[in-house]
Scaffold this motif. Structure first.
Motif, PDB file in Angstrom:
ATOM      1  N   ASP B  76      74.537  10.712 -12.096  1.00 37.41           N
ATOM      2  CA  ASP B  76      73.348  11.418 -12.236  1.00 37.41           C
ATOM      3  C   ASP B  76      72.419  10.541 -13.174  1.00 37.41           C
ATOM      4  O   ASP B  76      71.116  10.516 -12.828  1.00 37.41           O
ATOM      5  CB  ASP B  76      73.669  12.735 -12.902  1.00 37.41           C
ATOM      6  CG  ASP B  76      74.242  13.714 -12.011  1.00 37.41           C
ATOM      7  OD1 ASP B  76      74.016  13.362 -10.899  1.00 37.41           O
ATOM      8  OD2 ASP B  76      74.627  15.017 -12.379  1.00 37.41           O
ATOM      9  N   GLY B  79      70.438   8.048 -11.300  1.00 35.19           N
ATOM     10  CA  GLY B  79      69.369   9.127 -10.627  1.00 35.19           C
ATOM     11  C   GLY B  79      68.215   9.337 -11.336  1.00 35.19           C
ATOM     12  O   GLY B  79      67.122   9.064 -10.952  1.00 35.19           O
ATOM     13  N   LEU B  82      66.112   6.250 -11.898  1.00 36.29           N
ATOM     14  CA  LEU B  82      65.324   5.968 -10.533  1.00 36.29           C
ATOM     15  C   LEU B  82      64.176   6.894 -10.437  1.00 36.29           C
ATOM     16  O   LEU B  82      63.032   6.323 -10.368  1.00 36.29           O
ATOM     17  CB  LEU B  82      66.323   6.385  -9.350  1.00 36.29           C
ATOM     18  CG  LEU B  82      67.009   5.164  -8.623  1.00 36.29           C
ATOM     19  CD1 LEU B  82      67.581   5.706  -7.454  1.00 36.29           C
ATOM     20  CD2 LEU B  82      66.074   4.109  -8.380  1.00 36.29           C
ATOM     21  N   TYR B  83      64.260   8.113 -10.775  1.00 38.69           N
ATOM     22  CA  TYR B  83      62.921   9.095 -10.730  1.00 38.69           C
ATOM     23  C   TYR B  83      62.024   8.550 -11.698  1.00 38.69           C
ATOM     24  O   TYR B  83      60.830   8.653 -11.531  1.00 38.69           O
ATOM     25  CB  TYR B  83      63.288  10.338 -11.284  1.00 38.69           C
ATOM     26  CG  TYR B  83      64.407  11.469 -10.582  1.00 38.69           C
ATOM     27  CD1 TYR B  83      65.041  11.168  -9.333  1.00 38.69           C
ATOM     28  CD2 TYR B  83      64.923  12.216 -11.234  1.00 38.69           C
ATOM     29  CE1 TYR B  83      66.096  12.007  -8.772  1.00 38.69           C
ATOM     30  CE2 TYR B  83      66.186  13.191 -10.904  1.00 38.69           C
ATOM     31  CZ  TYR B  83      66.492  12.853  -9.508  1.00 38.69           C
ATOM     32  OH  TYR B  83      67.386  13.727  -9.206  1.00 38.69           O
ATOM     33  N   ARG B 155      63.702  17.896 -12.378  1.00 45.01           N
ATOM     34  CA  ARG B 155      64.741  17.680 -11.771  1.00 45.01           C
ATOM     35  C   ARG B 155      65.920  17.166 -12.892  1.00 45.01           C
ATOM     36  O   ARG B 155      67.139  17.594 -12.991  1.00 45.01           O
ATOM     37  CB  ARG B 155      64.563  16.700 -10.631  1.00 45.01           C
ATOM     38  CG  ARG B 155      63.762  16.960  -9.686  1.00 45.01           C
ATOM     39  CD  ARG B 155      63.244  15.951  -8.854  1.00 45.01           C
ATOM     40  NE  ARG B 155      64.048  15.580  -8.027  1.00 45.01           N
ATOM     41  CZ  ARG B 155      63.841  14.499  -6.949  1.00 45.01           C
ATOM     42  NH1 ARG B 155      62.958  13.970  -6.900  1.00 45.01           N
ATOM     43  NH2 ARG B 155      64.939  14.347  -5.970  1.00 45.01           N
ATOM     44  N   GLU B 159      69.867  18.750 -14.145  1.00 45.02           N
ATOM     45  CA  GLU B 159      71.072  18.186 -14.304  1.00 45.02           C
ATOM     46  C   GLU B 159      71.653  18.109 -15.771  1.00 45.02           C
ATOM     47  O   GLU B 159      72.900  17.981 -16.065  1.00 45.02           O
ATOM     48  CB  GLU B 159      71.180  16.797 -13.617  1.00 45.02           C
ATOM     49  CG  GLU B 159      70.797  17.061 -11.993  1.00 45.02           C
ATOM     50  CD  GLU B 159      70.804  15.851 -11.418  1.00 45.02           C
ATOM     51  OE1 GLU B 159      71.090  15.971  -9.886  1.00 45.02           O
ATOM     52  OE2 GLU B 159      70.361  14.790 -11.768  1.00 45.02           O
TER      53      GLU B 159
END
Ligand code: FE2
Ligand code: FE2
Ligand code: FE2
Lengths: 276, 317
Positions: B76, B79, B82-83, B155, B159
């Motif tokens: 996560d 991730g 990346l965002y 987002r 998480e």
């Protein structure tokens, strides 16, 4: 090839309710041994892939490696849970994973081989996925209901894995001069471990007779065809007449497995019997 | 020309004041753009470097379930990185350049990740405290003035709250476990408590960027405000776990309806920021190594894509 994070599998815990079938004791023992062998295989490969986390060549591929590791660990858990039920002695999935020693592990040698460079990891994965995918397809028809159900679920994941590793073989084979050299070296390193996947142990031969497991010679045909197709596109040559190593499925491992288990079993061995 | 500029600036200020999101194609002051690139890339780097201390325990996680949870968590964080890199790219920064700045030491990342994870309890403590502090910092960022950053944070925060719950659950299991496990938990808590308080940044009077960032509504609360909220939230949780907060000066202050806490060791904070933390060197070396060893893979992917495109063209022609 950009992997969408939203598709990443999280912790889909899968519970299979199919009861253990009414097996004669000696058949049940065979199914147990075999289930452990399958679980060990997914587990050790999943563990190896998890070593990449945080060290991948690019973020998207770091995440892809973890995805595959998570899928394999998920499959592992279903299989160890089933093995524990078959055995019926109150052991858990974690007892199976953390308290069995090297000779008790029955994974083929391929999956315990070190990650090496990204090319080695890709080649190990490609050899495995090309087996795993066609194997699961057949295992769905097993007379063992639970194995069939687990296979059905894992097949969906495996179809993504085989696509991913095949595409990378093509990219690396037909990429740069360096990537070609590296993937050829990886083929050289790992091909000797491909044969064991298809060699049938005594346990496997008996289970074939009982219709629990598929005939590996047919899977080998599918494997050969897939490998030939991908290697052709990757402009790589399929090695011929390679001496095949074996023994893992009978507990005779390479020296690597002991270190893998030492690391992964460390807490359970240091503090026996605790909950984490 | 000058008048147009003045106009744009006024429009920008008005939008910000009215809480209308600034989007990539909108005009924005240079300094706003620069501040955001610095903050977002620093945030992205923190996610990526943050994978390392926890990744350190993936291969030693004590059960299959914990292993899967930890691996998914660290994934996560990748991730999130990346965002955030993507959000920074909408401001004209390139991912390659941002990563090069991280590796050269020009760009910073959260100092918390320069501390080592010594026991399994550190994985619990990080999830509980570090992800907890990250949530405290980041929830207000879901309303930050720059659209792509705010959306990325929505987002991410979802998480992070999973991560915190998982971390707390690890601590809970340890605290309800054998004496060795409880000891492990307390030791991890002792090691991570103060560095976590430092995550909110320097004291308000020593935080030069805060005022401007508050005006631009990039930031919504000051460092000290967030730190106070965090302490007030965590102390009862520590008590619930049966852990002792490693701060002899911690007392409830009825008048302010919050806790007074002891002096943070700011010398340690600045020393780690300057590169002298226990793991600064290793963290960057690890990132650089992964990047260098991955170079041939990235080159091969590019070369192959080009070959493909060429073949397609030849087919068409
Ligand atoms: Fe994820
Ligand atoms: Fe994160
Ligand atoms: Fe997190």
């Amino acid at each position: 090839m950009m992997h969408n994070h939203e598709n990443a599998p999280h912790l889909h815990e899968q519970h299979f309710n199919t009861p253990v079938q009414d097996y004669a004791p000696e058949v049940k023992q065979l199914v147990l041994e075999y289930t452990l062998q399958l679980a060990d295989t997914s587990f050790i490969l999943g563990h190896r892939l998890s070593e990449w986390c945080g060290h991948g060549p690019v973020l998207e591929q770091d995440m892809a490696l973890s995805n595959i590791a998570l899928d394999l660990i998920g499959e592992t858990r279903s299989l160890y849970q089933y093995a524990a039920e078959l055995e019926g002695k109150g052991r858990t999935e974690d007892d199976m994973a953390y308290l069995r020693d090297t000779v008790e592990y029955k994974n083929p040698l391929l999956v315990e081989q070190p990650n090496g460079d990204f090319g080695d990891t890709i080649m190990r994965q490609f050899i495995f996925d090309s087996f795993h995918f066609f194997f699961l397809k057949e295992l769905q028809n097993s007379t063992d209901h639970r194995l069939a159900a687990i296979a059905e679920k894992s097949l969906k994941e495996s179809s993504y894995h085989i696509k991913w590793s095949s595409e990378w073989v093509i990219r690396l084979g037909d990429g740069t001069e360096e990537s070609r050299k590296r993937i050829e070296k990886a083929i050289d390193n790992l091909w000797p471990f491909s044969g064991e996947l298809f060699m049938m142990t005594a346990t496997e031969k008996k289970l074939l007779e009982h219709g629990v497991i598929p005939d590996y010679s047919q899977i080998k045909n599918s494997w050969d065809a897939h490998v030939a197709k991908v290697f052709q596109e990757a402009t790589l040559a399929v090695p011929q007449n390679v001496w095949m190593q074996s023994g893992g499925k009978e507990g005779r491992h390479t020296e690597h497995l002991g270190f893998v288990l030492t690391e992964l079993q460390y807490l359970q061995r240091t503090y026996p019997g605790l909950e984490w | 020309m000058e008048e147009v500029e003045v106009n744009l600036e006024a429009q920008f200020e008005e939008k910000v004041a009215k809480d209308i999101r600034i989007e990539p194609k909108d005009w924005m002051p240079d300094a706003y753009r620069k501040t955001l690139i610095r903050q977002i890339s620093q945030h992205a780097h923190s996610e990526i470097v943050g994978m390392l201390p926890e990744g350190n325990w993936i291969t030693r996680a004590p059960s299959l379930k914990r292993k899967a949870i930890l691996l998914a968590k660290v994934q996560d964080e990748a991730g999130h990185g990346l965002y955030l890199y993507s959000a920074a790219e909408t401001l004209g920064a390139s991912r390659d350049q941002m990563i090069a700045d991280l590796h050269s030491g020009k760009a910073k990342y959260s100092s918390i990740f320069n501390y080592p994870t010594l026991s399994w309890a550190d994985i619990g403590a990080i999830g509980w405290l570090v992800d907890g502090a990250a949530i405290m910092n980041q929830v207000p960022l879901c309303r930050t003035s720059y659209g792509p950053y705010a959306r990325a944070m929505v987002r991410v925060c979802k998480e992070e709250s999973f991560h915190q719950r998982q971390g707390f659950e690890i601590m809970m299991t340890l605290c309800n476990g054998a004496p060795e496990q409880k000891k492990m938990a307390q030791e991890a808590f002792n090691r991570w408590w103060w560095p976590t308080l430092m995550m909110f940044g320097p004291k308000d009077e020593e935080s030069p960027n805060t005022e401007q960032s508050m005006r631009w509504r990039i930031k919504r609360f000051t460092n000290d405000e967030l730190r106070q909220r965090f302490v007030d939230m965590m102390v009862p949780q520590a008590e619930f776990l049966g852990l002792t907060v490693p701060d002899k000066d911690l007392t409830w202050n009825e008048a302010k309806n919050g806790y007074d806490y002891g002096q943070i060791d700011w010398d340690e904070f600045w020393s780690v920021v300057k590169g002298n933390g226990p793991c600064n060197k290793q963290r960057i070396q690890t990132r650089v190594k992964a990047d260098q060893e991955g170079a041939w893979v990235r080159e091969a992917a590019l070369a192959h894509a080009e070959k493909r495109a060429q073949r397609e063209q030849q087919k068409v022609a």
